[in-house]
Design an enzyme around this catalytic site. Structure first.
Site, mmCIF file in Angstrom:
data_model
loop_
_atom_site.group_PDB
_atom_site.id
_atom_site.type_symbol
_atom_site.label_atom_id
_atom_site.label_comp_id
_atom_site.label_asym_id
_atom_site.label_seq_id
_atom_site.Cartn_x
_atom_site.Cartn_y
_atom_site.Cartn_z
ATOM 1 N N GLY A 1 0.854 -1.179 0.000
ATOM 2 C CA GLY A 1 0.000 0.000 0.000
ATOM 3 C C GLY A 1 0.881 1.215 0.000
ATOM 4 N N CYS A 2 0.264 2.371 0.049
ATOM 5 C CA CYS A 2 1.057 3.589 0.021
ATOM 6 C C CYS A 2 1.688 3.809 1.384
ATOM 7 C CB CYS A 2 0.168 4.753 -0.347
ATOM 8 S SG CYS A 2 1.071 6.258 -0.644
ATOM 9 N N GLN A 3 1.038 3.337 2.425
ATOM 10 C CA GLN A 3 1.503 3.609 3.781
ATOM 11 C C GLN A 3 2.035 2.365 4.482
ATOM 12 O OE1 GLN A 3 1.248 6.543 5.653
ATOM 13 N NE2 GLN A 3 0.118 7.877 4.278
ATOM 14 N N SER B 1 -5.447 4.310 -0.320
ATOM 15 C CA SER B 1 -4.645 3.428 -1.163
ATOM 16 C C SER B 1 -3.681 2.638 -0.282
ATOM 17 C CB SER B 1 -3.892 4.198 -2.237
ATOM 18 O OG SER B 1 -2.912 5.021 -1.685
ATOM 19 N N ARG C 1 -3.043 9.731 -0.079
ATOM 20 C CA ARG C 1 -1.974 9.485 0.885
ATOM 21 C C ARG C 1 -2.185 10.057 2.288
ATOM 22 N NH1 ARG C 1 0.601 11.750 -3.290
ATOM 23 N NH2 ARG C 1 0.877 13.535 -1.948
#
Ligand SMILES: Cc1ncc(COP(=O)(O)O)c(C=O)c1O
Ligand SMILES: Cc1ncc(COP(=O)(O)O)c(C=O)c1O
Lengths: 140, 415, 415, 140
Positions: A50-52, A118, C65
């Site tokens: 994932g993005c994180q 995301s 994000r």
């Protein structure tokens, strides 16, 4: 228990929490308790980025059912992962393929399943259902 | 320092200033919003919103070429905004101010347009290890197209550029240097004056990514002597969707246009098109008229308070935050530069930044977590990301205290 | 028809609708504004301004994000706007909607990105003689870069495309066709369905410049089957600075990214960068968040009235204008196509359009004069420009009457 | 008359008009009256192309003074052109170089001299002053 029953049980469990701190402490505890995925499965091909946060997912097919183990590097994600695993692991491919996961929303962690993050959880869920669909298609 | 000490925010009447920003009066999860994500985007003063409202209710119209009253009013206001920006950064000419969509768009414009004219196989472009993706990828794209090489100025463990390495990398193959003034992840302020001087000694032009500088540091572009300077309106209290590319007249005149279309041409035939003069040559299509005008209003607002005053107020709150955060056991800063501004990045023990960010969020504290669009920098530090608190002049020491309390609570829950 | 006849605007309760647009209540030179420059930009309903105000006072934050509440709210609203636009034009996928700065930016994106991948020396790009500079210059730039040739579909004296010439020009050397749906200068509606079919028969993709179509004609993009469709937010009652490029998933996936930077990447290292999936691959940098959301509000507004109702109302007022203007002696229309929409261009006797425009302006009537960014078209008609009155559904027949009176007065003064 | 006196006279003339119609009718009349530039000078090199209208400007240098003739294809512009010619023609290069043209503003046609129009009038004025500057520099 069916997927629906599992989810309803979780929602019921969460209904006892009176504030966000208790809820999160519980999820974090779940994250800590999650039996770590077998180290051999924590490899690149099982990684969902994932993005994180990262999620590793491993699936096994036995007796017409799919069994999942999973892990994440972020503890809250890991707690959620453990609940999703609890809901879907050991179910039939068809049930998994058709499953509608509503408990995350219901317990107030909707954002973890929204595109806006995301993050890894949503991708993991997609991946799990893909296993279901694939095996269901093969008539298993 | 403890919570019970009297808290003063000296240079500014901060309570009065906070009233200028409607969003700072709102609540999140029933608690007052503590907004510490200013490096991502800043909040807007009432005057900026009013300028949008006035524009759309009184004189919205397409600009340039229009004979009628509204069009003239809109054009004047839009060009007035350009003048304000030019004056604010002390540009020599108004037409050195190109309105863009934002920093990213401005850097892409230069990479593509400068690159098409001046880059060829074997040439080098020099950036740094702490650049935002927006000051990496455009150069990767043009270097690949032209067969040029992207070189990277390394950093030390404190998150500062290695200046001896810079000196070595700077050679006649380098056709342009592109570095950030202030790192959005680390808060490092780079020695851009010195770098520009050194580059100019070899006749190499320098682009400064000013995205995290324009709102924190007074800019005199002639003194700085940067050849290009890009920033985003939304990071200096203006609206989203508009930004500025400053470019020296000499370079802008030599570069080919970037996009083609309305307003950027003087004459079009199917056989031959001649381009308009600056700044219009680089402003194809209907511009973000309301955005440009509202950015002008934001500049007015900043100027009224004073860029130097803002810098001082921010330095004070950042220093206080640094001090208070240092006292948290197992908190380590990512980036520890001598010269810094705006953002503070840190990690706490083994806590994943994503987890910490979420628990802070639940306490109505907005920070950012992750790689902050600087993945190569995270790779350098071998971390997946950081928690970043970033400050504006409207942030108070009381908010810093809440942040510290919030982190302590998160630690108790997550450790 | 004379002024004393009862004037009805039948399909719409136009007085009620006009109240939705604050600017339509303003005065110019002390007289009520008569805004007939809608092809340049449209006015904004209150709901669009409210969406800007709500965004900035309640949840302004950078999107994607972000872990914190505001960021999630902003991201949801922004992505919701994308969904609305996809639904409005009936796109198959939301990710076929790329937010741009406007039509010009969208066309440049395709020209550059499609051109880099698919154009080579000897290839041809086919546009028409009535294109806006924004659908000419980007193609000139990429054709020059690639050594390809720009071919032009000619028009007849009525301002319609010569379809037999189109058939001849359409050959296997053509790599893309780029035509406008509606001419901004002439109001001509081109037979784009037929053209797309013919091009597709030869596997040639088609870009439609929808800048003057989206606000006048209901669009079903799957039925139209255009490969690309670009339009500007500010021309469909949305704010300046934001627009949309629709692209078929298949093409967008095959095309290289346009600009580089934040949000458009999946992974960045100095050695290798992998790009994000659609639509983000084409959306580098912080987007125009408030602009996208406000464009969504504009689409809501239009949908609430109904695209078909709007079309009908506009056809009525345009037909009335045509009728009334025809009665003016020595007025001649520039462009006299069978299928038309939105704009009416004309000249009166030997009066220079600039003079006529100025005298109309003094009567608080806003029209546009000049070449309307279609110089090659003006060259075709051997005129320096036209006077263009362009209509939106909020324009009334009474306003048309004022226009006619205004022209008569200008004639008396200028002839 | 000096450049200043010429301008003040024009402003005075315009002060008698009570509404825009009268004012414009006067300017239009001026435009119609403007002695056309000698056809031989209406050539490409004397053409100043604005976005909306064209202006032709011809300059002659006699007896230490500059004499202008001019034309425009738009009549209102032509009227304004005629006033500018009246103000500047026959003046010394130095006076022209240093001239500040304020009458256009004062009579309410400011927009014709604003950048926002990018029309021919402003370019013409610049051109006229350039002649002044050039000849002044040559010490004429
Ligand atoms: C047909 C046509 N194409 C393209 C454009 C360019 O649109 P924008 O200036 O909003 O980019 C316009 C607007 O003037 C237009 O009318
Ligand atoms: C240092 C730096 N450069 C570039 C950018 C890109 O700015 P924008 O996204 O507004 O184009 C940012 C913003 O995140 C930044 O911090």
């Amino acid at each position: 228990m069916t997927i629906k029953e599992q989810q309803d049980t979780i929602i019921e469990e969460f209904s006892f929490f009176t504030d966000w701190t208790e809820k999160y402490e519980y999820i974090i505890q779940l994250g800590k308790d999650l039996p770590l995925i077998d180290e051999q499965y924590k490899k690149e091909e099982n990684l969902i980025k994932g993005c994180q946060s990262k999620v590793w997912l491993h699936a096994e097919h036995r007796d017409g059912k799919i069994f999942f183990t999973a892990d994440s590097d972020a503890i809250i994600t890991k707690g959620l992962v453990s609940m999703v695993v609890r809901v879907l692991s050991g179910q039939s491919p068809a049930a998994i393929a058709d499953a509608e996961i509503y408990f995350v929303d219901a317990i107030g962690l909707k954002s973890h399943l929204s595109l806006t993050r995301s993050n890894g959880l949503l991708s993991m869920l997609k991946q799990m259902k893909m296993y279901g669909v694939a095996l269901k298609a093969r008539g298993i | 320092m403890t919570n019970s000490e009297p808290i003063t925010d000296s240079v500014l009447d901060i309570e009065k200033i906070r009233k200028d920003f409607p969003i700072l009066q709102t609540k999140v999860y029933g608690k007052p919003l503590i907004y510490l994500d200013n490096a991502a985007t800043t909040q807007k003063p009432r005057t900026v919103l009013q300028s949008l409202e006035t524009y759309y209710t009184q004189y919205n119209s397409n600009v340039h070429r229009g004979v009628h009253f509204l069009s003239q009013q809109a054009t004047e206001a839009y060009e007035e905004a350009r003048k304000k920006i030019a004056a604010y950064i002390n540009a020599r000419f108004d037409h050195e101010i190109i309105f863009t969509k934002g920093t990213t768009n401005g850097i892409n414009l230069v990479a593509s347009s400068f690159g098409k004219k001046f880059l060829k196989a074997g040439d080098e472009v020099l950036i740094s290890a702490m650049e935002h993706h927006s000051n990496i990828v455009p150069w990767q794209l043009i270097c690949e197209e032209k067969g040029a090489t992207l070189k990277v100025i390394p950093i030390n463990e404190q998150g500062e550029l290695k200046m001896d390495a810079f000196d070595e990398l700077l050679n006649s193959k380098v056709k342009i240097v592109a570095v950030t003034y202030v790192s959005n992840s680390l808060g490092t302020v780079n020695p851009v004056f010195e770098m520009i001087q050194k580059a100019h000694a070899l006749n190499i032009p320098v682009l400064i990514d000013g995205a995290q500088a324009i709102q924190h540091i007074p800019i005199d572009i002639q003194q700085l002597d940067a050849d290009f300077f890009a920033f985003s309106g939304h990071k200096i209290y203006g609206p989203t969707g508009v930004g500025v590319l400053y470019g020296k007249e000499k370079w802008l005149n030599e570069m080919p246009p970037y996009e083609g279309g309305g307003d950027m041409i003087k004459n079009v035939t199917f056989a031959k098109t001649t381009y308009n003069e600056l700044p219009f040559k680089f402003e194809a299509g209907t511009p973000d008229i309301s955005g440009g005008i509202a950015l002008g209003a934001a500049i007015d607002y900043v100027q009224q308070i004073g860029a130097a005053t803002i810098q001082q107020a921010e330095e004070e709150v950042v220093a206080y935050a640094f001090d208070r955060l240092s006292a948290i056991s197992s908190l380590r800063f990512i980036g520890d530069a001598k010269h810094r501004s705006g953002a503070i990045s840190f990690l706490v023990g083994n806590i994943h930044p994503f987890d910490l960010g979420e628990i802070l969020d639940k306490q109505s504290i907005a920070v950012r977590t992750g790689h902050h669009c600087t993945q190569p920098l995270m790779d350098f530090f071998h971390i997946p990301g950081t928690v970043r608190a970033s400050f504006a002049f409207y942030n108070t020491k009381a908010e810093v205290d809440e942040l510290v309390k919030g982190i302590e609570k998160a630690k108790r829950m997550l450790e």
